[in-house]
Design a protein around this motif. Structure first.
Motif, PDB file in Angstrom:
ATOM      1  N   ASP A  31       0.865  -1.175   0.000  1.00 28.82           N
ATOM      2  CA  ASP A  31       0.000   0.000   0.000  1.00 28.82           C
ATOM      3  C   ASP A  31       0.903   1.227   0.000  1.00 28.82           C
ATOM      4  O   ASP A  31       1.603   1.486   0.991  1.00 28.82           O
ATOM      5  CB  ASP A  31      -0.893  -0.017   1.246  1.00 28.82           C
ATOM      6  CG  ASP A  31      -1.905   1.120   1.264  1.00 28.82           C
ATOM      7  OD1 ASP A  31      -1.640   2.160   0.629  1.00 28.82           O
ATOM      8  OD2 ASP A  31      -2.955   0.976   1.924  1.00 28.82           O
ATOM      9  N   TYR A  68      -1.853   0.510 -11.385  1.00 27.97           N
ATOM     10  CA  TYR A  68      -2.415  -0.842 -11.324  1.00 27.97           C
ATOM     11  C   TYR A  68      -1.511  -1.858 -12.005  1.00 27.97           C
ATOM     12  O   TYR A  68      -1.375  -2.979 -11.545  1.00 27.97           O
ATOM     13  CB  TYR A  68      -3.810  -0.842 -11.954  1.00 27.97           C
ATOM     14  CG  TYR A  68      -4.473  -2.195 -11.915  1.00 27.97           C
ATOM     15  CD1 TYR A  68      -4.848  -2.767 -10.708  1.00 27.97           C
ATOM     16  CD2 TYR A  68      -4.700  -2.914 -13.090  1.00 27.97           C
ATOM     17  CE1 TYR A  68      -5.436  -4.028 -10.665  1.00 27.97           C
ATOM     18  CE2 TYR A  68      -5.292  -4.158 -13.061  1.00 27.97           C
ATOM     19  CZ  TYR A  68      -5.652  -4.708 -11.852  1.00 27.97           C
ATOM     20  OH  TYR A  68      -6.246  -5.945 -11.811  1.00 27.97           O
ATOM     21  N   SER A  74       1.616  -2.317  -6.670  1.00 19.54           N
ATOM     22  CA  SER A  74       0.554  -1.874  -5.760  1.00 19.54           C
ATOM     23  C   SER A  74      -0.121  -3.091  -5.139  1.00 19.54           C
ATOM     24  O   SER A  74      -0.068  -4.209  -5.686  1.00 19.54           O
ATOM     25  CB  SER A  74      -0.477  -1.031  -6.517  1.00 19.54           C
ATOM     26  OG  SER A  74      -1.165  -1.839  -7.461  1.00 19.54           O
ATOM     27  N   LEU A  75      -0.765  -2.889  -4.005  1.00 17.91           N
ATOM     28  CA  LEU A  75      -1.421  -3.992  -3.306  1.00 17.91           C
ATOM     29  C   LEU A  75      -2.535  -4.592  -4.164  1.00 17.91           C
ATOM     30  O   LEU A  75      -2.664  -5.824  -4.258  1.00 17.91           O
ATOM     31  CB  LEU A  75      -1.985  -3.485  -1.964  1.00 17.91           C
ATOM     32  CG  LEU A  75      -2.517  -4.550  -1.015  1.00 17.91           C
ATOM     33  CD1 LEU A  75      -1.383  -5.423  -0.515  1.00 17.91           C
ATOM     34  CD2 LEU A  75      -3.232  -3.899   0.178  1.00 17.91           C
ATOM     35  N   GLU A  76      -3.339  -3.747  -4.802  1.00 19.21           N
ATOM     36  CA  GLU A  76      -4.456  -4.229  -5.615  1.00 19.21           C
ATOM     37  C   GLU A  76      -3.963  -5.063  -6.787  1.00 19.21           C
ATOM     38  O   GLU A  76      -4.540  -6.108  -7.122  1.00 19.21           O
ATOM     39  CB  GLU A  76      -5.291  -3.050  -6.127  1.00 19.21           C
ATOM     40  CG  GLU A  76      -6.009  -2.263  -5.055  1.00 19.21           C
ATOM     41  CD  GLU A  76      -5.095  -1.294  -4.328  1.00 19.21           C
ATOM     42  OE1 GLU A  76      -3.923  -1.148  -4.768  1.00 19.21           O
ATOM     43  OE2 GLU A  76      -5.527  -0.708  -3.326  1.00 19.21           O
ATOM     44  N   SER A  77      -2.875  -4.631  -7.423  1.00 22.23           N
ATOM     45  CA  SER A  77      -2.334  -5.370  -8.558  1.00 22.23           C
ATOM     46  C   SER A  77      -1.844  -6.746  -8.131  1.00 22.23           C
ATOM     47  O   SER A  77      -2.080  -7.748  -8.828  1.00 22.23           O
ATOM     48  CB  SER A  77      -1.203  -4.576  -9.205  1.00 22.23           C
ATOM     49  OG  SER A  77      -0.688  -5.255 -10.317  1.00 22.23           O
ATOM     50  N   GLN A 104      -2.851  -8.459  -5.485  1.00 21.85           N
ATOM     51  CA  GLN A 104      -4.008  -9.265  -5.101  1.00 21.85           C
ATOM     52  C   GLN A 104      -4.678  -9.879  -6.321  1.00 21.85           C
ATOM     53  O   GLN A 104      -5.074 -11.055  -6.299  1.00 21.85           O
ATOM     54  CB  GLN A 104      -5.015  -8.399  -4.321  1.00 21.85           C
ATOM     55  CG  GLN A 104      -4.571  -8.059  -2.908  1.00 21.85           C
ATOM     56  CD  GLN A 104      -5.491  -7.051  -2.235  1.00 21.85           C
ATOM     57  OE1 GLN A 104      -6.019  -6.148  -2.895  1.00 21.85           O
ATOM     58  NE2 GLN A 104      -5.674  -7.195  -0.933  1.00 21.85           N
ATOM     59  N   ASP A 105      -4.796  -9.122  -7.390  1.00 26.16           N
ATOM     60  CA  ASP A 105      -5.393  -9.666  -8.616  1.00 26.16           C
ATOM     61  C   ASP A 105      -4.485 -10.711  -9.251  1.00 26.16           C
ATOM     62  O   ASP A 105      -4.966 -11.731  -9.770  1.00 26.16           O
ATOM     63  CB  ASP A 105      -5.649  -8.533  -9.613  1.00 26.16           C
ATOM     64  CG  ASP A 105      -6.810  -7.647  -9.188  1.00 26.16           C
ATOM     65  OD1 ASP A 105      -7.541  -8.038  -8.262  1.00 26.16           O
ATOM     66  OD2 ASP A 105      -6.972  -6.564  -9.774  1.00 26.16           O
ATOM     67  N   ASP A 128      -9.840  -9.694  -1.524  1.00 28.84           N
ATOM     68  CA  ASP A 128      -9.491  -8.593  -0.626  1.00 28.84           C
ATOM     69  C   ASP A 128      -8.535  -9.049   0.482  1.00 28.84           C
ATOM     70  O   ASP A 128      -8.280  -8.313   1.428  1.00 28.84           O
ATOM     71  CB  ASP A 128     -10.766  -8.005  -0.003  1.00 28.84           C
ATOM     72  CG  ASP A 128     -10.500  -6.661   0.671  1.00 28.84           C
ATOM     73  OD1 ASP A 128      -9.752  -5.845   0.090  1.00 28.84           O
ATOM     74  OD2 ASP A 128     -11.021  -6.438   1.793  1.00 28.84           O
TER      75      ASP A 128
END
Length: 427
Positions: free
Chosen positions: A128, A151, A220-223, A225-226, A232
């Motif tokens: 993050d 992303y 990034s954290l979201e990238s 995770q995907d 989440d």
């Protein structure tokens, strides 16, 4: 005029330089003590510097505590409700910061303009950007770019960038474990397997530790995770403390707060091998080099034994005039104390001087030998580190002085217990 006790007066008179082999042995004894103290101070301070340097580099990248889900519990080791864990962690007074992370190994591939392919297997760490600065030095370690990965952006280490080779704006293909799992499940239908994810290099970091610069890339954290299909969830929480040496106490408190479903690991536990090796090496070097002082002590002992034999008649005269055993003991024991004090003082000064000019001497030896005596690939640092620990210096100087005093005690006792009549008839 200040009048000295006659014990000290005789000691100084006996130590007055004369062109005899006894004076030469005394000088050699002082030099031996000086070199022993100087070498011990330099070696122990440099090894303490290595310990601090490695600890700062490792903790600067990995924080002080790591909170993960128990792999034996539900969720297959994933922290599902990581925001609640962050709230609990932040409430502890010893905690300076906490941030979620995703971490796993991937296969990276790049193709140069000439068509040459490069492959590497780094760790991809999802962070993050807003919280990472509270637990690591990553945001402050960028050489190029800004710490705000999009992303499909990657921030790579300088060693990784040199090895691939890559620069800001280049493309990098990432194969996740899921890519290989799908192919392994359907080996006959390779076309149905997912294509690798394409990332853009948005920055290059250098955290001062070659292994991390070469083996890690950051997204990034979201990238992340995907990429790992985590939804989440995250792999864990990095925690930074105000005092890293309070980690065991904070670990105990967090375990009680979070319950049995979570594991809390300290930096000592995760890096036990490397730090234990450093401590063991430092202790072994201390004991081995302390034998230099024992050799110097034998020099002091041999000097005083020779001196007592030479001054046997004078000792008999002193006792005949009424000198007590304690006073005779003081005359010769004070010589050992004097040699010890002068040797330790000179050794301390020489050691501090050598520490001050350590890197200049290292560069001179590199040029003289034609070799790199401190290779970055092995030691992970460019200059010779040093940390002067007052307790170590006190132990070295104090221990050396005690050894010198003990070395002079046996000849002094022999002189004190001489029979005056036999001493007067000594030839």
């Amino acid at each position: 005029m200040l009048r000295l006790p006659y014990e000290l007066f005789l000691m100084l008179r006996y130590l007055r330089p004369k062109r005899t082999y006894v004076s030469v042995i005394t000088l050699i004894s002082i030099i031996g003590v000086m070199l022993g103290v100087a070498v011990l101070i330099v070696v122990i301070s440099v090894m303490s510097g290595f310990d601090r340097e490695w600890r700062d580099k490792i903790l600067g990248f990995n924080a002080h505590l790591r909170v993960t889900a128990d792999s034996m519990g539900p969720g297959s080791g994933l922290v599902e409700d990581y925001r609640r864990v962050l709230d609990i962690t932040h409430r502890h007074p010893e905690v300076a910061g906490a941030a979620p992370y995703v971490l796993a190994q991937v296969l990276a591939k790049t193709i140069t303009d000439s068509g040459k392919e490069f492959f590497f297997v780094p760790f991809l760490r999802g962070v993050d950007p807003e919280l990472e600065g509270t637990v690591s030095v990553l945001p402050e370690s960028l050489l190029v770019g800004s710490f705000d990965p999009g992303y499909r952006d990657l921030i790579i280490g300088s060693g990784f960038a040199d090895g691939m080779p890559l620069g800001v704006g280049d493309r990098l293909l990432i194969y996740s474990p899921q890519n290989f799992k799908e192919f392994a499940d359907n080996p006959e239908d390779a076309k149905s397997a997912r294509l690798p994810t394409e990332y853009t290099i948005s920055g290059i970091f250098d955290v001062g530790f070659a292994d991390y610069n070469r083996a890690f890339v950051v997204s990034s954290l979201e990238s992340a995770q995907d990429l790992y299909e985590l939804g989440d969830a995250v792999h864990g929480i990095h925690v930074k403390l105000h005092d890293p040496f309070r980690a065991p106490w904070v670990q105990r408190d967090l375990r009680q707060e979070l319950g049995q479903a979570f594991r809390v690991l300290t930096w000592q536990e995760e890096n036990e091998e490397i730090f234990s090796a450093l401590v063991t090496e430092k202790n072994m070097m201390f004991f081995l080099l302390f034998f230099i002082m024992i050799v110097a002590a034998f020099g002091i002992m041999s000097t005083l034994i020779t001196f007592v034999v030479q001054k046997t008649r004078e000792i008999g005269i002193l006792k005949a005039l009424g000198a007590s055993r304690g006073q005779v003991l003081g005359v010769f024991l004070s010589q050992g104390v004097f040699v010890g004090i002068v040797g330790v003082a000179c050794g301390f000064s020489l050691g501090m001087l050598a520490i001050h000019y350590r890197n200049e001497f290292l560069h001179f030896m590199n040029g003289f030998t034609g070799r790199d005596l401190l290779p970055v690939g092995i030691y992970k640092i460019h200059d010779l580190p040093v940390l002067i620990v007052p307790m170590d210096i006190a132990l070295i100087c104090g221990g050396s002085l005690v050894i010198c005093i003990l070395a002079g005690l046996l000849p002094a006792l022999k002189a004190a217990w001489l029979n005056p009549v036999e001493a007067l008839h000594h030839e």
